[in-house]
Design a protein around this motif. Structure first.
Motif, PDB file in Angstrom:
ATOM      1  N   ASP A  60      42.737  84.217  23.739  1.00  0.00           N
ATOM      2  CA  ASP A  60      43.229  83.357  22.658  1.00  0.00           C
ATOM      3  C   ASP A  60      44.696  83.006  22.890  1.00  0.00           C
ATOM      4  OD1 ASP A  60      43.483  81.978  20.292  1.00  0.00           O
ATOM      5  OD2 ASP A  60      43.784  83.779  19.066  1.00  0.00           O
ATOM      6  N   CYS A  61      44.935  82.012  23.746  1.00  0.00           N
ATOM      7  CA  CYS A  61      46.300  81.558  24.001  1.00  0.00           C
ATOM      8  C   CYS A  61      46.715  80.567  22.909  1.00  0.00           C
ATOM      9  CB  CYS A  61      46.392  80.873  25.369  1.00  0.00           C
ATOM     10  SG  CYS A  61      46.284  82.021  26.742  1.00  0.00           S
ATOM     11  N   PRO A  62      47.981  80.530  22.516  1.00  0.00           N
ATOM     12  CA  PRO A  62      49.121  81.208  23.131  1.00  0.00           C
ATOM     13  C   PRO A  62      49.400  82.623  22.620  1.00  0.00           C
ATOM     14  CG  PRO A  62      49.897  79.734  21.445  1.00  0.00           C
ATOM     15  CD  PRO A  62      48.411  79.559  21.494  1.00  0.00           C
ATOM     16  N   LYS A  63      48.599  83.119  21.666  1.00  0.00           N
ATOM     17  CA  LYS A  63      48.816  84.492  21.210  1.00  0.00           C
ATOM     18  C   LYS A  63      48.678  85.441  22.387  1.00  0.00           C
ATOM     19  CE  LYS A  63      47.029  88.130  18.196  1.00  0.00           C
ATOM     20  NZ  LYS A  63      45.973  88.537  17.246  1.00  0.00           N
ATOM     21  N   ASP A  64      47.578  85.347  23.110  1.00  0.00           N
ATOM     22  CA  ASP A  64      47.431  86.115  24.345  1.00  0.00           C
ATOM     23  C   ASP A  64      48.272  85.441  25.420  1.00  0.00           C
ATOM     24  OD1 ASP A  64      45.682  87.966  23.238  1.00  0.00           O
ATOM     25  OD2 ASP A  64      43.926  86.731  23.672  1.00  0.00           O
ATOM     26  N   LYS A  65      48.890  86.236  26.272  1.00  0.00           N
ATOM     27  CA  LYS A  65      49.833  85.708  27.254  1.00  0.00           C
ATOM     28  C   LYS A  65      49.256  85.751  28.666  1.00  0.00           C
ATOM     29  CE  LYS A  65      52.651  85.993  23.708  1.00  0.00           C
ATOM     30  NZ  LYS A  65      52.923  84.815  22.858  1.00  0.00           N
ATOM     31  N   ILE A  66      49.394  84.631  29.376  1.00  0.00           N
ATOM     32  CA  ILE A  66      49.030  84.613  30.788  1.00  0.00           C
ATOM     33  C   ILE A  66      50.280  84.301  31.592  1.00  0.00           C
ATOM     34  CG2 ILE A  66      48.267  82.192  30.646  1.00  0.00           C
ATOM     35  CD1 ILE A  66      46.296  82.890  32.944  1.00  0.00           C
ATOM     36  N   VAL A  67      50.577  85.162  32.557  1.00  0.00           N
ATOM     37  CA  VAL A  67      51.775  85.024  33.387  1.00  0.00           C
ATOM     38  C   VAL A  67      51.333  84.692  34.808  1.00  0.00           C
ATOM     39  CG1 VAL A  67      53.850  86.148  34.253  1.00  0.00           C
ATOM     40  CG2 VAL A  67      53.017  86.685  31.951  1.00  0.00           C
ATOM     41  N   PHE A  68      51.666  83.498  35.261  1.00  0.00           N
ATOM     42  CA  PHE A  68      51.273  83.064  36.596  1.00  0.00           C
ATOM     43  C   PHE A  68      52.269  83.550  37.639  1.00  0.00           C
ATOM     44  CE2 PHE A  68      48.998  80.046  33.977  1.00  0.00           C
ATOM     45  CZ  PHE A  68      47.791  79.886  34.659  1.00  0.00           C
ATOM     46  N   ASP A  69      51.753  83.905  38.804  1.00  0.00           N
ATOM     47  CA  ASP A  69      52.583  84.261  39.932  1.00  0.00           C
ATOM     48  C   ASP A  69      52.840  82.999  40.755  1.00  0.00           C
ATOM     49  OD1 ASP A  69      53.221  87.249  41.131  1.00  0.00           O
ATOM     50  OD2 ASP A  69      53.326  85.676  42.650  1.00  0.00           O
ATOM     51  N   VAL A  70      54.070  82.692  41.063  1.00  0.00           N
ATOM     52  CA  VAL A  70      54.485  81.462  41.736  1.00  0.00           C
ATOM     53  C   VAL A  70      54.258  80.253  40.834  1.00  0.00           C
ATOM     54  CG1 VAL A  70      54.310  79.998  43.778  1.00  0.00           C
ATOM     55  CG2 VAL A  70      53.906  82.445  43.990  1.00  0.00           C
ATOM     56  N   GLY A  71      53.031  80.082  40.368  1.00  0.00           N
ATOM     57  CA  GLY A  71      52.716  78.940  39.517  1.00  0.00           C
ATOM     58  C   GLY A  71      51.969  77.848  40.228  1.00  0.00           C
ATOM     59  N   HIS A  72      51.669  78.052  41.517  1.00  0.00           N
ATOM     60  CA  HIS A  72      50.910  77.058  42.267  1.00  0.00           C
ATOM     61  C   HIS A  72      49.541  76.789  41.639  1.00  0.00           C
ATOM     62  CE1 HIS A  72      53.240  78.076  46.229  1.00  0.00           C
ATOM     63  NE2 HIS A  72      53.935  77.315  45.400  1.00  0.00           N
ATOM     64  N   GLN A  73      49.004  77.773  40.903  1.00  0.00           N
ATOM     65  CA  GLN A  73      47.642  77.680  40.384  1.00  0.00           C
ATOM     66  C   GLN A  73      47.607  77.380  38.882  1.00  0.00           C
ATOM     67  OE1 GLN A  73      45.670  81.321  41.546  1.00  0.00           O
ATOM     68  NE2 GLN A  73      46.469  81.242  43.605  1.00  0.00           N
ATOM     69  N   SER A  74      48.645  76.753  38.374  1.00  0.00           N
ATOM     70  CA  SER A  74      48.741  76.554  36.924  1.00  0.00           C
ATOM     71  C   SER A  74      48.331  75.167  36.443  1.00  0.00           C
ATOM     72  CB  SER A  74      50.173  76.829  36.460  1.00  0.00           C
ATOM     73  OG  SER A  74      51.079  75.880  37.007  1.00  0.00           O
ATOM     74  N   GLU A 106      54.279  76.115  24.677  1.00  0.00           N
ATOM     75  CA  GLU A 106      54.160  77.492  24.199  1.00  0.00           C
ATOM     76  C   GLU A 106      53.061  78.243  24.946  1.00  0.00           C
ATOM     77  OE1 GLU A 106      52.856  77.785  20.154  1.00  0.00           O
ATOM     78  OE2 GLU A 106      51.424  76.136  20.342  1.00  0.00           O
ATOM     79  N   TYR A 107      52.201  77.530  25.640  1.00  0.00           N
ATOM     80  CA  TYR A 107      51.128  78.168  26.401  1.00  0.00           C
ATOM     81  C   TYR A 107      51.628  78.738  27.731  1.00  0.00           C
ATOM     82  CZ  TYR A 107      47.840  76.104  23.097  1.00  0.00           C
ATOM     83  OH  TYR A 107      47.155  75.766  21.954  1.00  0.00           O
ATOM     84  N   ASP A 108      52.825  78.333  28.150  1.00  0.00           N
ATOM     85  CA  ASP A 108      53.427  78.886  29.363  1.00  0.00           C
ATOM     86  C   ASP A 108      54.297  80.065  28.947  1.00  0.00           C
ATOM     87  OD1 ASP A 108      52.175  76.803  30.592  1.00  0.00           O
ATOM     88  OD2 ASP A 108      53.984  75.707  31.141  1.00  0.00           O
ATOM     89  N   ALA A 109      53.782  81.258  29.172  1.00  0.00           N
ATOM     90  CA  ALA A 109      54.444  82.460  28.647  1.00  0.00           C
ATOM     91  C   ALA A 109      55.696  82.838  29.413  1.00  0.00           C
ATOM     92  CB  ALA A 109      53.456  83.635  28.675  1.00  0.00           C
ATOM     93  N   PHE A 110      55.768  82.444  30.696  1.00  0.00           N
ATOM     94  CA  PHE A 110      56.889  82.894  31.521  1.00  0.00           C
ATOM     95  C   PHE A 110      57.086  81.906  32.661  1.00  0.00           C
ATOM     96  CE2 PHE A 110      59.261  85.742  34.362  1.00  0.00           C
ATOM     97  CZ  PHE A 110      60.048  86.461  33.462  1.00  0.00           C
ATOM     98  N   ALA A 111      58.333  81.581  32.971  1.00  0.00           N
ATOM     99  CA  ALA A 111      58.619  80.646  34.069  1.00  0.00           C
ATOM    100  C   ALA A 111      58.309  81.295  35.411  1.00  0.00           C
ATOM    101  CB  ALA A 111      60.082  80.224  34.023  1.00  0.00           C
ATOM    102  N   ALA A 112      57.861  80.479  36.351  1.00  0.00           N
ATOM    103  CA  ALA A 112      57.526  80.995  37.677  1.00  0.00           C
ATOM    104  C   ALA A 112      57.893  79.964  38.728  1.00  0.00           C
ATOM    105  CB  ALA A 112      56.041  81.340  37.762  1.00  0.00           C
TER     106      ALA A 112
END
Length: 611
Positions: A60-74, A106-112
């Motif tokens: 359930d985003c954005p309540k649940d957080k997804i953190v992408f590594d690098v961000g190539h797959q976002s 708000e769906y992007d929980a963390f910059a990558a």
């Protein structure tokens, strides 16, 4: 069209299961259609369509957080979180970023933007959740290429022993930007190969089940051996030994299976690692067949013509030529062999080419060890990635004054990849390192002479920085000499000391100023450190003002270096301001920030008028 109706993941959950394949097809068509126009990371996103879809169906985003590594797959994540209508603007100035960006959504929980960071960030969020008494899920989404970086093991070790509720999705597609290398890559390969055992096990179980009681006895008798073998071959012992509940290997293109696994993972306490296997470039034949070529797709407009050669290709060509004559020359890269122009070198000298994976810190210290052992190591690396090895540069290379040559590619503005990839910090962090020499070529001839100097005369660390794009083949400039600048055009009102690619802009500015009856000298710096202080002093007396022009932050950059190391005070520094520069075409960014020929000319004219 399903995509047009998806304004949030809640809309996604209203779609019938039988329509998921059609939606996946839409997403892949949108990816190919748009990324082939704008440039970007195509193959990796084609491979995570079902995986991303399943994640948003369960969590359930954005309540649940997804953190992408690098961000190539976002990219798929962006489409499913209300940004499909703007997807055609991805990586364009004023449009969507090519990487996760909290200020964008708000769906992007963390910059990558750099690899191997997601587990650390996700663990930090999970701990914040627990300490604040909140209730939500945190997921780190990383590709197997991220396992080439040491930071991810620090995070996995910490997370495993913490018992913190955390989900890690390991998307295994056998590649990062290029084919993965190293022990962990081989370990994952063994897990994938061992998966075939499951099919054999299922077949045996089916056969024994048909044998009635005798079959049941047989199954029980072999269960201990079977379970032991399953654990050693399948169960991801490395991750379990770190403290994770390991679930895998899961077909990353099977939405039904993925959703069931995600639902199960939500109920588990402590750290959980789900190992999925996907095909990079899935659904687009060319990308499936040649995923390395479709990892990062360039816009047609950025393709270098057949009559030109890029700085990257030129450096690789020169290095190969020098290595033919000197067996001590070795090349190192951190999963960027093709990007840094080393493919031909790798083919010609496979035993003298070292791709260490996404591990810049390890690469720099390894190069230091090679230099200490009598070799001539050349490290080819993007500017934005070299900054990850700041400590190693200082302590392992510069402190010992070792002759390691750094080919600092993509120095300065790179354009569409944006804040996380702009190479505008290297002059700042390299110039204050004792023993480090910094050179900036503008032509093939200069680059070749600088590389020869670095390898055979410097007897110290040397960084040769150059931008993305075509290199000039003009050979009319005087030969390179360490510590000497080159006067391109004389003048008496203002003097412009330009570094690297900024020489082209300086030339344009001089022409514009001439039309306004302002006489401007143009000096090609070439040797940033050590610098031609005598020439600077000469022009500070000759001209009303001296200007430094650099494709780097003004703070701590070339101009700042001169301010600290000279007695000249009548100069003005021109470069990038104290901010992160967003994505957009390089030309657009130079114009927007007043660093094109017209903007620089205006700055110089205004400064002279304000004297």
């Amino acid at each position: 069209m399903f995509l047009e109706k998806i304004k949030s993941p809640d809309d996604l959950k209203k779609i019938n299961k039988q329509d998921y394949p059609a939606l996946c097809g839409e997403i892949r068509r949108a990816l190919v259609e748009n990324v082939m126009k704008t440039g970007g990371h195509l193959a990796s996103n084609l491979g995570v369509v079902e995986l991303t879809l399943a994640y948003h169906l369960v969590f359930d985003c954005p309540k649940d957080k997804i953190v992408f590594d690098v961000g190539h797959q976002s990219y798929v994540h962006k489409m499913l979180t209300g940004r499909y209508e703007k997807f055609s603007t991805i990586r364009q100035m004023g449009g969507l970023s090519g990487f996760p960006k909290p200020s964008e959504s708000e769906y992007d929980a963390f910059a990558a933007g750099h690899a191997s960071t997601s587990v650390s960030a996700a663990l930090g969020m999970a701990r914040a959740r627990d300490l604040l008494g909140e209730d939500y899920n945190v997921c780190a989404f990383l590709g197997d290429g991220a396992l080439g970086g040491g930071m991810v093991y620090e995070a996995l070790s910490d997370a495993g022993t913490s018992k913190t509720k955390l989900l890690v999705i390991l998307n295994d597609n056998e590649m990062s930007i290029e084919k993965n290398v190293g022990g962990m890559s081989e370990y994952l390969s063994r897990l994938r190969t061992a998966k075939k055992y499951l099919h054999t096990k299922d077949s045996v179980n089916n056969l024994l089940s048909k044998m009635g009681k005798a079959g049941d006895v047989a199954k029980h008798a072999i269960s201990t051996v079977k379970d032991a073998f399953k654990y050693s071959a399948i169960a991801g012992g490395v991750f379990e030994n770190l403290g994770f509940t390991y679930i895998g290997i899961i077909d990353g293109h099977n939405i039904e299976m993925l959703t069931k696994v995600f639902e199960r993972a939500k109920e588990l306490d402590g750290p959980v690692l789900i190992h999925t296997f996907t095909k990079k470039g899935m659904g687009y034949e060319s990308a499936e067949t040649h995923p390395e070529e479709f990892h990062g797709v360039s816009r047609k407009a950025t393709i270098i013509t057949k009559n030109a050669i890029s700085f990257s290709s030129a450096s690789g060509e020169i290095l190969k030529s020098l290595a033919l004559q000197d067996e001590k020359i070795v090349a190192l890269t951190a999963a960027m062999g093709a990007g840094c122009g080393l493919c031909d070198f790798a083919k010609k000298f496979p035993k003298r080419f070292f791709d260490v994976g996404i591990a810049e810190q390890h690469m720099v210290t390894t190069a230091a060890g090679m230099a200490a052992g009598g070799l001539k190591p050349v490290v080819a690396v993007y500017s934005t990635f070299l900054q990850r090895a700041y400590d190693q540069l200082i302590h392992d290379v510069c402190l010992q004054n070792l002759n390691v040559v750094f080919l600092v590619d993509r120095a300065g503005i790179v354009g569409e990849d944006g804040e996380t990839h702009q190479g505008i910090f290297d002059l700042s962090y390299l110039s204050h390192m004792p023993n480090m020499k910094i050179l900036a070529p503008t032509t093939y001839k200069e680059l070749e002479q600088m590389m020869k100097y670095a390898l055979y005369e410097a007897n110290s660390p040397v960084a040769i920085r150059y931008p993305r794009g075509a290199i000039s083949l003009d050979d009319s400039l005087p030969d390179f000499e360490i510590g000497k600048a080159c006067v391109v055009n004389d003048g008496y009102d203002a003097a412009i000391f330009a570094v690297g690619r900024m020489n082209k802009i300086a030339k344009s500015a001089v022409k514009i100023l001439k039309e306004k009856n302002i006489s401007a000298a143009h000096i090609n710096v070439r040797s940033v450190k050590p610098f031609d202080m005598a020439l600077l002093e000469e022009y500070s007396k000759k001209c009303k003002l001296v200007f430094t022009l650099e494709d780097n932050l003004v703070n701590g950059g070339f101009g700042s270096y001169l301010a600290v190391n000279s007695n000249i005070r009548n100069f003005v520094n021109i470069g990038w301001g104290d901010e992160f520069i967003p994505h957009g075409k390089a030309r657009e960014l130079f114009e927007k920030y007043g660093l094109d020929g017209k903007g620089v000319a205006e700055k110089i004219e205004n400064a002279l008028n304000n004297l």
